[in-house]
Scaffold this motif. Structure first.
Motif, mmCIF file in Angstrom:
data_model
loop_
_atom_site.group_PDB
_atom_site.id
_atom_site.type_symbol
_atom_site.label_atom_id
_atom_site.label_comp_id
_atom_site.label_asym_id
_atom_site.label_seq_id
_atom_site.Cartn_x
_atom_site.Cartn_y
_atom_site.Cartn_z
ATOM 1 N N ILE A 13 -6.922 -6.530 22.465
ATOM 2 C CA ILE A 13 -7.695 -6.548 21.217
ATOM 3 C C ILE A 13 -6.785 -6.922 20.052
ATOM 4 N N ARG A 14 -5.600 -6.338 20.015
ATOM 5 C CA ARG A 14 -4.636 -6.630 18.945
ATOM 6 C C ARG A 14 -4.257 -8.116 18.955
ATOM 7 N N ARG A 15 -3.973 -8.659 20.137
ATOM 8 C CA ARG A 15 -3.614 -10.082 20.241
ATOM 9 C C ARG A 15 -4.773 -10.978 19.812
ATOM 10 N N ALA A 16 -5.982 -10.633 20.235
ATOM 11 C CA ALA A 16 -7.155 -11.440 19.879
ATOM 12 C C ALA A 16 -7.362 -11.454 18.363
ATOM 13 N N LEU A 17 -7.227 -10.307 17.723
ATOM 14 C CA LEU A 17 -7.412 -10.247 16.271
ATOM 15 C C LEU A 17 -6.311 -11.002 15.528
ATOM 16 N N THR A 18 -5.104 -10.943 16.035
ATOM 17 C CA THR A 18 -4.007 -11.695 15.418
ATOM 18 C C THR A 18 -4.269 -13.192 15.532
ATOM 19 N N ARG A 19 -4.729 -13.628 16.699
ATOM 20 C CA ARG A 19 -5.056 -15.049 16.896
ATOM 21 C C ARG A 19 -6.194 -15.475 15.973
ATOM 22 N N ILE A 20 -7.240 -14.652 15.885
ATOM 23 C CA ILE A 20 -8.369 -14.975 15.006
ATOM 24 C C ILE A 20 -7.898 -15.073 13.556
ATOM 25 N N ALA A 21 -7.022 -14.168 13.133
ATOM 26 C CA ALA A 21 -6.502 -14.212 11.756
ATOM 27 C C ALA A 21 -5.794 -15.541 11.498
ATOM 28 N N HIS A 22 -4.961 -15.971 12.440
ATOM 29 C CA HIS A 22 -4.274 -17.260 12.296
ATOM 30 C C HIS A 22 -5.279 -18.413 12.251
ATOM 31 N N GLU A 23 -6.295 -18.359 13.105
ATOM 32 C CA GLU A 23 -7.306 -19.421 13.141
ATOM 33 C C GLU A 23 -8.092 -19.485 11.832
ATOM 34 N N ILE A 24 -8.411 -18.335 11.258
ATOM 35 C CA ILE A 24 -9.129 -18.295 9.976
ATOM 36 C C ILE A 24 -8.287 -18.969 8.894
ATOM 37 N N ILE A 25 -7.023 -18.622 8.832
ATOM 38 C CA ILE A 25 -6.123 -19.203 7.827
ATOM 39 C C ILE A 25 -6.013 -20.711 8.030
ATOM 40 N N GLU A 26 -5.832 -21.120 9.274
ATOM 41 C CA GLU A 26 -5.666 -22.535 9.586
ATOM 42 C C GLU A 26 -6.920 -23.342 9.260
ATOM 43 N N ARG A 27 -8.073 -22.869 9.709
ATOM 44 C CA ARG A 27 -9.318 -23.609 9.491
ATOM 45 C C ARG A 27 -9.657 -23.726 8.007
ATOM 46 N N ASN A 28 -9.306 -22.702 7.237
ATOM 47 C CA ASN A 28 -9.643 -22.688 5.813
ATOM 48 C C ASN A 28 -8.493 -23.152 4.923
ATOM 49 N N LYS A 29 -7.426 -23.645 5.548
ATOM 50 C CA LYS A 29 -6.253 -24.149 4.818
ATOM 51 C C LYS A 29 -5.741 -23.125 3.813
ATOM 52 N N GLY A 30 -5.618 -21.896 4.284
ATOM 53 C CA GLY A 30 -5.157 -20.798 3.437
ATOM 54 C C GLY A 30 -6.258 -19.768 3.257
ATOM 55 N N VAL A 31 -6.111 -18.943 2.230
ATOM 56 C CA VAL A 31 -7.060 -17.842 2.032
ATOM 57 C C VAL A 31 -7.717 -17.857 0.654
ATOM 58 N N GLU A 32 -7.548 -18.951 -0.071
ATOM 59 C CA GLU A 32 -8.150 -19.039 -1.400
ATOM 60 C C GLU A 32 -9.674 -18.994 -1.299
ATOM 61 N N ASP A 33 -10.295 -18.177 -2.131
ATOM 62 C CA ASP A 33 -11.757 -18.014 -2.182
ATOM 63 C C ASP A 33 -12.347 -17.512 -0.866
ATOM 64 N N LEU A 34 -11.557 -16.760 -0.113
ATOM 65 C CA LEU A 34 -11.999 -16.216 1.167
ATOM 66 C C LEU A 34 -12.384 -14.750 1.000
ATOM 67 N N ILE A 35 -13.474 -14.357 1.643
ATOM 68 C CA ILE A 35 -13.914 -12.965 1.679
ATOM 69 C C ILE A 35 -14.237 -12.636 3.128
ATOM 70 N N ILE A 36 -13.774 -11.494 3.602
ATOM 71 C CA ILE A 36 -14.061 -11.046 4.962
ATOM 72 C C ILE A 36 -15.104 -9.931 4.860
ATOM 73 N N VAL A 37 -16.213 -10.068 5.604
ATOM 74 C CA VAL A 37 -17.294 -9.080 5.545
ATOM 75 C C VAL A 37 -17.625 -8.615 6.961
ATOM 76 N N GLY A 38 -17.515 -7.308 7.189
ATOM 77 C CA GLY A 38 -17.826 -6.734 8.489
ATOM 78 C C GLY A 38 -19.243 -6.205 8.543
ATOM 79 N N ILE A 39 -19.903 -6.438 9.682
ATOM 80 C CA ILE A 39 -21.248 -5.910 9.906
ATOM 81 C C ILE A 39 -21.103 -4.491 10.435
ATOM 82 N N LYS A 40 -21.814 -3.551 9.809
ATOM 83 C CA LYS A 40 -21.738 -2.154 10.243
ATOM 84 C C LYS A 40 -22.147 -2.045 11.698
#
Length: 179
Positions: A13-40
């Protein structure tokens, strides 16, 4: 006796979340104007973990929100006319931002559809992307995740259980047969 198989342990789970974090940064070319929203419920904790990982990588704190979709679900028996969305905690402004919607398991797509409705009622994001820990297939709606921790083909007679330490004492993803 319930036949239960562990699919992901704490390290996976830890590895998967780390990979997803990298993919989010890469796909969005950084984190500018990014918001993360979790579904309850569990999506909130996964979103918080993603924000922590993104902060470690980019040295920037990304806003995080919580989305309660209770009154947006299409499987409620009786919808109250005066139902009020309670429990959502979104950053002040989502309009014009890229929102990463986070959930634990993607199955039929109905939870995500409800979340999209709830989000759009709170503003008009520039873009919405979907991150899930587990994609188990069997979609009933045309919804596809942008970021996936694990693709897990399942039978409809199986249940995918995601347990997170914040709620369930330990981190584990397992699959079991529906009785």
């Amino acid at each position: 006796m319930i036949n239960k198989s562990v699919i992901m342990d704490e390290a996976a789970i830890r590895r998967a979340l780390t990979r997803i974090a990298h993919e989010i940064i890469e796909r969005n070319k950084g984190v500018e104007d990014l918001i993360i929203v979790g579904i309850k419920t569990r999506g909130i904790y996964l979103a918080q973990r993603l924000v922590e990982r993104i902060e470690m990588i980019e040295n920037v704190k990304v806003p995080v929100g919580e989305l309660d979709i209770t009154f947006y679900r299409d499987d409620l028996q009786h919808k109250s006319e005066d139902a009020i969305l309670q429990g959502s905690k979104l950053p002040d402004q989502i309009t014009g931002k890229t929102v990463i919607l986070v959930d634990d398991v993607l199955y039929t797509g109905r939870t995500v559809r409800a979340a999209l409705d709830a989000l759009i009622d709170n503003g008009r994001p520039r873009m919405i992307q979907l991150a899930v820990l587990v994609d188990r297939g069997h979609r009933e709606l045309p919804i596809r995740p942008d970021f996936v921790g694990k693709n897990l083909p399942t039978a409809r007679t199986e249940i995918v259980d995601v347990q997170l330490a914040e709620v369930d004492v330990m981190d584990i993803v397992s699959i079991r047969q529906l009785l």
